[in-house]
Write a protein that holds these residues in place. Sequence first.
Motif, PDB file in Angstrom:
ATOM      1  N   THR A  58      -6.070  45.476  17.522  1.00  0.00           N
ATOM      2  CA  THR A  58      -6.667  45.441  18.663  1.00  0.00           C
ATOM      3  C   THR A  58      -6.581  43.906  19.075  1.00  0.00           C
ATOM      4  N   LEU A  59      -6.526  43.913  20.574  1.00  0.00           N
ATOM      5  CA  LEU A  59      -6.361  42.427  21.241  1.00  0.00           C
ATOM      6  C   LEU A  59      -7.826  42.112  21.882  1.00  0.00           C
ATOM      7  N   GLU A  60      -8.847  42.967  21.631  1.00  0.00           N
ATOM      8  CA  GLU A  60     -10.076  42.743  22.290  1.00  0.00           C
ATOM      9  C   GLU A  60     -10.718  41.254  21.962  1.00  0.00           C
ATOM     10  N   ASN A  61     -10.499  40.788  20.813  1.00  0.00           N
ATOM     11  CA  ASN A  61     -10.836  39.528  20.232  1.00  0.00           C
ATOM     12  C   ASN A  61     -10.174  38.413  21.031  1.00  0.00           C
ATOM     13  N   PHE A  62      -9.001  38.457  21.344  1.00  0.00           N
ATOM     14  CA  PHE A  62      -8.250  37.485  22.141  1.00  0.00           C
ATOM     15  C   PHE A  62      -8.718  37.780  23.684  1.00  0.00           C
ATOM     16  N   GLY A  63      -9.096  38.656  24.245  1.00  0.00           N
ATOM     17  CA  GLY A  63      -9.438  38.978  25.552  1.00  0.00           C
ATOM     18  C   GLY A  63     -10.795  38.231  25.649  1.00  0.00           C
ATOM     19  N   THR A 253     -20.090  45.914  19.139  1.00  0.00           N
ATOM     20  CA  THR A 253     -19.222  46.420  18.459  1.00  0.00           C
ATOM     21  C   THR A 253     -18.090  45.134  17.984  1.00  0.00           C
ATOM     22  N   LEU A 254     -18.529  43.851  18.312  1.00  0.00           N
ATOM     23  CA  LEU A 254     -17.775  42.622  17.924  1.00  0.00           C
ATOM     24  C   LEU A 254     -18.700  42.022  16.869  1.00  0.00           C
ATOM     25  N   LEU A 255     -17.656  41.082  16.070  1.00  0.00           N
ATOM     26  CA  LEU A 255     -18.084  40.479  14.974  1.00  0.00           C
ATOM     27  C   LEU A 255     -17.757  38.950  15.362  1.00  0.00           C
ATOM     28  N   PRO A 256     -18.673  38.023  15.150  1.00  0.00           N
ATOM     29  CA  PRO A 256     -18.557  36.470  15.499  1.00  0.00           C
ATOM     30  C   PRO A 256     -17.257  36.121  14.539  1.00  0.00           C
ATOM     31  N   GLU A 257     -17.051  36.359  13.357  1.00  0.00           N
ATOM     32  CA  GLU A 257     -16.007  35.931  12.616  1.00  0.00           C
ATOM     33  C   GLU A 257     -14.781  36.421  13.373  1.00  0.00           C
ATOM     34  N   ALA A 258     -14.812  37.554  13.865  1.00  0.00           N
ATOM     35  CA  ALA A 258     -13.279  38.019  14.562  1.00  0.00           C
ATOM     36  C   ALA A 258     -12.843  37.135  15.648  1.00  0.00           C
ATOM     37  N   LEU A 259     -14.045  36.612  16.393  1.00  0.00           N
ATOM     38  CA  LEU A 259     -13.804  35.796  17.508  1.00  0.00           C
ATOM     39  C   LEU A 259     -13.352  34.486  17.096  1.00  0.00           C
ATOM     40  N   GLU A 260     -13.822  34.129  15.952  1.00  0.00           N
ATOM     41  CA  GLU A 260     -13.644  32.686  15.512  1.00  0.00           C
ATOM     42  C   GLU A 260     -11.971  32.660  15.024  1.00  0.00           C
ATOM     43  N   MET A 261     -11.605  33.915  14.170  1.00  0.00           N
ATOM     44  CA  MET A 261     -10.189  33.922  13.872  1.00  0.00           C
ATOM     45  C   MET A 261      -9.168  33.966  15.007  1.00  0.00           C
ATOM     46  N   ALA A 262      -9.785  34.655  16.261  1.00  0.00           N
ATOM     47  CA  ALA A 262      -8.801  34.772  17.193  1.00  0.00           C
ATOM     48  C   ALA A 262      -8.780  33.390  18.142  1.00  0.00           C
ATOM     49  N   THR A 263      -9.911  32.626  18.067  1.00  0.00           N
ATOM     50  CA  THR A 263      -9.829  31.300  18.590  1.00  0.00           C
ATOM     51  C   THR A 263      -8.861  30.265  17.719  1.00  0.00           C
ATOM     52  N   ILE A 264      -8.911  30.410  16.406  1.00  0.00           N
ATOM     53  CA  ILE A 264      -8.115  29.395  15.452  1.00  0.00           C
ATOM     54  C   ILE A 264      -6.731  29.899  15.487  1.00  0.00           C
ATOM     55  N   VAL A 265      -6.346  31.102  15.868  1.00  0.00           N
ATOM     56  CA  VAL A 265      -5.016  31.490  15.921  1.00  0.00           C
ATOM     57  C   VAL A 265      -4.515  30.881  17.483  1.00  0.00           C
ATOM     58  N   LEU A 266      -5.350  31.173  18.390  1.00  0.00           N
ATOM     59  CA  LEU A 266      -4.764  30.624  19.941  1.00  0.00           C
ATOM     60  C   LEU A 266      -4.557  29.051  19.682  1.00  0.00           C
ATOM     61  N   ALA A 267      -5.340  28.457  19.054  1.00  0.00           N
ATOM     62  CA  ALA A 267      -5.508  27.002  19.004  1.00  0.00           C
ATOM     63  C   ALA A 267      -4.448  26.298  18.133  1.00  0.00           C
ATOM     64  N   THR A 268      -3.806  27.189  17.330  1.00  0.00           N
ATOM     65  CA  THR A 268      -2.768  26.796  16.410  1.00  0.00           C
ATOM     66  C   THR A 268      -1.375  27.235  16.849  1.00  0.00           C
TER      67      THR A 268
END
Length: 293
Positions: A58-63, A253-268
């Motif tokens: 899913t791309l919901e975390n990045f959204g 339905t969203l998990l904070p850890e999923a958002l943290e991982m998405a942010t790390i990916v976008l920052a890297t």
Amino acid sequence: MKLRGSIGEKSFDVFNIILLLAVSLAAMIPILHVIAGAFSSSQAIIENKVSIWPVNVTLENFGIVANTASFWNALWMTIKILLIGTSLNMFLTILTSYPLSRSYLRGRKTIFLLIIFTMIFQAPMIPMYLVVKSFGMINTIWSVIIPGAISAFNLMLCVTFFRSVPEELFDAARVDGMGEYRVVWNIVVPLSKPIIMTLLLFYAVGHWNSYIGPLIYLNDKSMQTLQLYVYALISRGRSNDLLGATSSEAAMTLLPEALEMATIVLATAPIVIIYPFIQKYFIQGATLGSVKE
């Protein structure tokens, strides 16, 4: 003719290959896990189904992250520091390296000793902070740019590379009436693309990943850089703010850890994407000039 190695040498090579592959795999597993979690659904993460491959992609975390104003503010601040800082770094490094690479410069050895001294003994944090504060640079981008305007290590690399440029080119340029500044920008810089691209990468990655400088000097939340944003997101539980910006149904339905991982990916991602395009220059810059005839 290729020489055949002994059994001991072949065994040593095999051992090295296996060891390096194991170390590389151990280093890649956490990175792959974060990437997989960023693209996986929260339910898959809760059920511990995510390892190194996304589950329920899913791309919901990045959204959610992309719709957060604070993320874009931090990204813009980091990009601004990177562009201004890297430009100033390269300008000062080139102008300093060229005269130090010329054998006729008086006091060159003394200057080199002073540069090496700064590589061994660095300024303590509190005196550095007081100096920056005395110049009124706190909560400005100059506080994270000026103190590290020239890297001693990068300067030494650039000096070594400039020494490899044939002296005959400089003599011919001076005969044609060129001054020292024209020699630098018309001859030295075009011939030094490998080392320039290498130093650009070093400086850019340094500014992009900078954490201590912004943490000390940038106290205003509006000037928060991307690395500080990621730190606050993970250590202070700021991911709940991202969930609060979504609808209540989506937040459940969203998990904070999923958002943290998405942010790390976008920052890297930006640095990882840019590196393959300048890899050939990086390899040349790291090797050319390191061996003298």
